[in-house]
Enzyme design. Sequence first.
Site, PDB file in Angstrom:
ATOM      1  CB  CYS A  13      23.453  13.868 -20.579  1.00 13.04           C
ATOM      2  SG  CYS A  13      25.219  13.977 -20.654  1.00 13.04           S
ATOM      3  CG  ASN A  16      29.527  14.786 -17.377  1.00 11.15           C
ATOM      4  OD1 ASN A  16      30.349  14.962 -16.553  1.00 11.15           O
ATOM      5  ND2 ASN A  16      28.734  16.090 -17.291  1.00 11.15           N
ATOM      6  CB  CYS A  18      26.902  16.739 -25.663  1.00  9.72           C
ATOM      7  SG  CYS A  18      28.000  15.936 -26.782  1.00  9.72           S
ATOM      8  NE  ARG A  19      22.104  14.390 -24.252  1.00 14.21           N
ATOM      9  CZ  ARG A  19      21.448  13.011 -24.102  1.00 14.21           C
ATOM     10  NH1 ARG A  19      20.231  13.019 -24.231  1.00 14.21           N
ATOM     11  NH2 ARG A  19      22.123  11.898 -23.641  1.00 14.21           N
ATOM     12  CB  SER A  20      24.888  16.640 -18.257  1.00 17.33           C
ATOM     13  OG  SER A  20      26.093  16.090 -18.295  1.00 17.33           O
TER      14      SER A  20
END
Length: 171
Positions: A13, A16, A18-20
């Site tokens: 993301c 690095n 939150c999402r990934s």
Amino acid sequence: MSSKTPYQVLCVCLGNICRSPTAEAVLRHLCDAENLNVMIDSAGTSNYHPGKAPDSRSQQHAKKRGYDLSALRARQLQTQDFKKFDLILAMDYENLDNIQHLMHRAQQEFGAAALRAEVALMSQHDCNFPEQEVPDPYYGGSEGFEHVLDQCESSSRAWVEIIKMKLEAKV
Ligand code: 4NP
């Protein structure tokens, strides 16, 4: 690839944090549950938060679903990653664009034959979120973090079926 070499997946993301890292933990959980020989990591296209643990909101929401993100640390995507990883998964289209730009640099640096990575969108095979971005939750409220988990769980289930076929084809 020998049957002992793990299939290597990198979730990417922007930050690095939150999402990934969420995608990494969810995909790892599903692969482990199926005893798949898969190694999973994550990275960011930016270098905004090097060495930082995942955002506390991501950690809290993930923990409620049984995922522990606390040991993960942020790092930036690098050209060497295209040699190491079999599959690089972008959370959104801007990430995908940035990953593809860096892949061109990796091709110039190492030569195309040295690269193994296939680059795809996280939601590429997900019928519930067809080719949709995983929205960035960083500046929003708690529902955004829940949505990231919903989408990562759904898309990871789809990727597990694809990865199983890839592993079976390589035995
Ligand atoms: P991520 O979220 O890409 O899902 O880790 C973000 C984290 C930090 C920032 C933006 C997005 N930031 O601008 O610092």
